[in-house]
Design a protein around this motif. Structure first.
Motif, PDB file in Angstrom:
ATOM      1  N   ASN A 137       0.847  -1.195   0.000  1.00 54.56           N
ATOM      2  CA  ASN A 137       0.000   0.000   0.000  1.00 54.56           C
ATOM      3  C   ASN A 137       0.882   1.245   0.000  1.00 54.56           C
ATOM      4  OD1 ASN A 137      -1.567   2.239   1.007  1.00 54.56           O
ATOM      5  ND2 ASN A 137      -3.180   0.738   1.412  1.00 54.56           N
ATOM      6  N   ILE A 138       0.689   2.084  -1.032  1.00 51.34           N
ATOM      7  CA  ILE A 138       1.542   3.273  -1.179  1.00 51.34           C
ATOM      8  C   ILE A 138       0.740   4.563  -1.038  1.00 51.34           C
ATOM      9  CG2 ILE A 138       3.397   2.261  -2.592  1.00 51.34           C
ATOM     10  CD1 ILE A 138       1.516   3.649  -4.962  1.00 51.34           C
TER      11      ILE A 138
ATOM     12  N   THR B 289       2.042  13.442  -4.306  1.00 54.47           N
ATOM     13  CA  THR B 289       3.312  14.017  -3.849  1.00 54.47           C
ATOM     14  C   THR B 289       4.162  14.325  -5.094  1.00 54.47           C
ATOM     15  OG1 THR B 289       4.222  11.801  -3.749  1.00 54.47           O
ATOM     16  CG2 THR B 289       3.396  12.702  -1.681  1.00 54.47           C
ATOM     17  N   THR B 290       5.389  14.770  -4.858  1.00 58.03           N
ATOM     18  CA  THR B 290       6.292  14.978  -5.999  1.00 58.03           C
ATOM     19  C   THR B 290       7.651  14.363  -5.710  1.00 58.03           C
ATOM     20  OG1 THR B 290       6.904  17.107  -5.104  1.00 58.03           O
ATOM     21  CG2 THR B 290       5.313  17.149  -6.899  1.00 58.03           C
ATOM     22  N   PHE B 291       8.315  13.981  -6.794  1.00 56.52           N
ATOM     23  CA  PHE B 291       9.682  13.477  -6.702  1.00 56.52           C
ATOM     24  C   PHE B 291      10.457  14.215  -7.784  1.00 56.52           C
ATOM     25  CE2 PHE B 291      13.189  10.774  -7.905  1.00 56.52           C
ATOM     26  CZ  PHE B 291      13.637  10.267  -6.708  1.00 56.52           C
ATOM     27  N   LYS B 292      11.438  15.026  -7.363  1.00 54.82           N
ATOM     28  CA  LYS B 292      12.216  15.832  -8.318  1.00 54.82           C
ATOM     29  C   LYS B 292      11.302  16.491  -9.348  1.00 54.82           C
ATOM     30  CE  LYS B 292      16.459  13.075  -8.367  1.00 54.82           C
ATOM     31  NZ  LYS B 292      17.235  12.212  -9.223  1.00 54.82           N
TER      32      LYS B 292
ATOM     33  N   SER C  76      -0.805   5.168  -8.928  1.00 57.33           N
ATOM     34  CA  SER C  76       0.171   4.066  -8.868  1.00 57.33           C
ATOM     35  C   SER C  76       0.990   3.948 -10.158  1.00 57.33           C
ATOM     36  CB  SER C  76      -0.544   2.751  -8.562  1.00 57.33           C
ATOM     37  OG  SER C  76      -1.504   2.469  -9.553  1.00 57.33           O
ATOM     38  N   LEU C  77       0.384   4.388 -11.273  1.00 60.07           N
ATOM     39  CA  LEU C  77       1.121   4.335 -12.545  1.00 60.07           C
ATOM     40  C   LEU C  77       2.276   5.340 -12.528  1.00 60.07           C
ATOM     41  CD1 LEU C  77       0.978   2.857 -15.242  1.00 60.07           C
ATOM     42  CD2 LEU C  77      -0.453   4.696 -16.113  1.00 60.07           C
ATOM     43  N   ASP C  78       2.001   6.570 -12.035  1.00 59.07           N
ATOM     44  CA  ASP C  78       3.082   7.575 -11.886  1.00 59.07           C
ATOM     45  C   ASP C  78       4.154   7.015 -10.962  1.00 59.07           C
ATOM     46  OD1 ASP C  78       1.572   9.404 -13.293  1.00 59.07           O
ATOM     47  OD2 ASP C  78       0.869  10.505 -11.530  1.00 59.07           O
ATOM     48  N   PHE C  79       3.712   6.422  -9.862  1.00 57.00           N
ATOM     49  CA  PHE C  79       4.650   5.892  -8.865  1.00 57.00           C
ATOM     50  C   PHE C  79       5.573   4.859  -9.520  1.00 57.00           C
ATOM     51  CE2 PHE C  79       6.154   3.134  -5.546  1.00 57.00           C
ATOM     52  CZ  PHE C  79       6.303   3.928  -4.414  1.00 57.00           C
ATOM     53  N   ALA C  80       4.977   3.920 -10.253  1.00 55.56           N
ATOM     54  CA  ALA C  80       5.768   2.847 -10.882  1.00 55.56           C
ATOM     55  C   ALA C  80       6.706   3.413 -11.945  1.00 55.56           C
ATOM     56  CB  ALA C  80       4.826   1.813 -11.493  1.00 55.56           C
TER      57      ALA C  80
END
Ligand code: PMP
Ligand code: GLU
Length: 397
Positions: free
Chosen positions: A327-328, A334-337, A344-348
């Motif tokens: 579970n994420i 949120t943002t990463f750089k 979940s698709l963005d996360f992956a």
């Protein structure tokens, strides 16, 4: 020119897509950790490979009957009797190109336009698409975290209609790894009887079970359940034979005739050599299988232990198959750089780009707040991958 609207409406298999992408990156020299693949990393046991070579040398390289050779059908009947206490005759068995084609045949043989099929969320990616290809309507059943994402009677009663034709049951489950116990199966069997619907029981992970759990086929519960259940199984997972492509389905004689007739026009028989190799898989020594199950159990324990030390993630505890759903949701929106992680698709995608870890986004299974990790890979790779995941999470804002 307009192409088929039905085909345009189908999503490609995200599990296969991500697995292929990870393999491609690896082949081009990138140090990728792949948690994508839903396939054992072991090679097919040597006795099965030898049986295939022998079959080729003996000239067993020609067409066979579309639904498969009689020797293999008899072997499959024996397997059902021994493992599942299920009694079928060879004319109730269809052998197809993977459990995937078995499912495609089933839907084409049972559905008329508009017929509804109950599918639990989360589901294995191909169920809804195969139902749509057969002109059926997938009806998703929302299940709850509290019940380990297994069906409850209330949930089922709230979605059933007079168009419901079948219910899909997948135990051990992909992607959750959970297992249905006898009391839960009885509730589903009674529900199917009450509404006179078919049960499609996908038992492909039957042998991949841990913690001393037991697999029960819903078809074995009583005569009514036997009559309305279509049992799907195959050799991809159990015997590390994903590339050989063989699945089988047990059903009524009438339905078997229809499926065989469909298959006789679509693909004809499963490749002949694989059919002979499968006789060896089902009847030969089982030490390799036992070793593989033990290895998967250790890897699962290792992965769960590593994940328990990762900040702010929770999991669905698996007792079977070789997947862990993580579970994420705390890391969504949120943002990463500067890259937005909204689902979940963005996360992956960002995890793969930045840390070179391939996972399957939960959206492929209808649960967008999860990712799926496969532990059908070595302990070293699991260690490296979870460490990278942990670093990635610590950088997300
Ligand atoms: N059912 C489930 C639940 C699966 O995970 C898979 C994935 N391989 C299949 C069916 C299809 O298996 P195959 O076509 O390789 O036999
Ligand atoms: N079933 C496996 C998975 O879920 C293999 C890929 C596929 O057939 O979808 O990853």
């Amino acid at each position: 020119m307009e192409l088929s609207r039905k085909a345009e409406n189908i999503n490609p298999s995200i599990t296969l897509e991500i697995t292929a992408k990870a393999k491609e990156l690896k082949n081009s020299g990138v140090d990728v950790v792949s948690f994508g693949a839903g396939e054992p990393d072991f090679n097919t046991p040597q006795n099965i490979i030898n049986a295939a070579i022998k079959a080729m040398e003996e000239g067993k390289t020609k067409y066979t009957p579309a639904g498969g050779i009689i020797e293999l059908k008899e072997t499959i009947c024996d397997k059902f009797k021994t493992d599942n206490n299920l009694f079928y005759k060879p004319n109730q068995i269809t052998i197809s190109t993977g459990a995937k084609q078995c499912l495609a045949n089933v839907f084409m043989a049972i559905l008329n336009p508009g017929d509804e099929v109950l599918i639990p969320i989360p589901y294995w990616v191909s169920y809804p698409e195969l139902v749509k290809l057969a002109d059926g309507t997938p009806v998703f059943v929302k299940t709850s975290k509290e019940n380990n994402y297994k069906y409850t009677l209330e949930e089922l009663e709230s979605v059933v209609t007079d168009k419901t034709k079948a219910i899909i049951l997948n135990s051990p489950n992909n992607p959750t790894g959970t297992i249905y116990h006898e009391e839960e199966l009885r509730i589903i069997a009674d529900f199917a009887k009450k509404h006179d619907i078919l049960i499609i029981s996908d038992e492909i992970y039957e042998k991949l079970i841990y913690d001393g759990e037991k697999h029960i086929s819903i078809a074995s519960l009583n005569e009514d359940a036997y009559d309305r259940t279509i049992v799907i199984n195959g050799v991809s997972k159990t015997y590390a034979m994903t590339g050989w492509r063989l699945g089988y389905v047990a059903a009524s004689e009438k339905l078997t005739k229809l499926m065989t007739s469909i298959q006789s026009h679509m693909t004809s028989n499963v490749n002949t050599v694989t059919q002979y190799a499968t006789i060896e898989a089902l009847t030969g020594p089982k030490e390799n299988l036992e070793k593989m199950i033990n290895e998967f159990e250790s890897r699962r324990n290792f992965m769960l232990d590593k994940l328990s030390k990762v900040n702010e993630v929770s999991i669905i505890k698996p007792n079977g198959a070789f997947y862990v759903m993580v579970n994420i949701e705390k890391y969504l929106n949120t943002t990463f750089k500067e890259e937005k992680i909204n689902n979940s698709l963005d996360f992956a995608r960002v995890l793969l780009e930045e840390e070179k870890v391939a996972v399957i986004p939960g959206s492929g299974f209808g649960l967008d707040n999860y990712i799926r990790l496969s532990y059908a890979t070595s302990i070293e790779i699991i260690e490296k991958g979870i460490d990278r995941l942990s670093i990635f999470l610590s950088k997300i804002k």
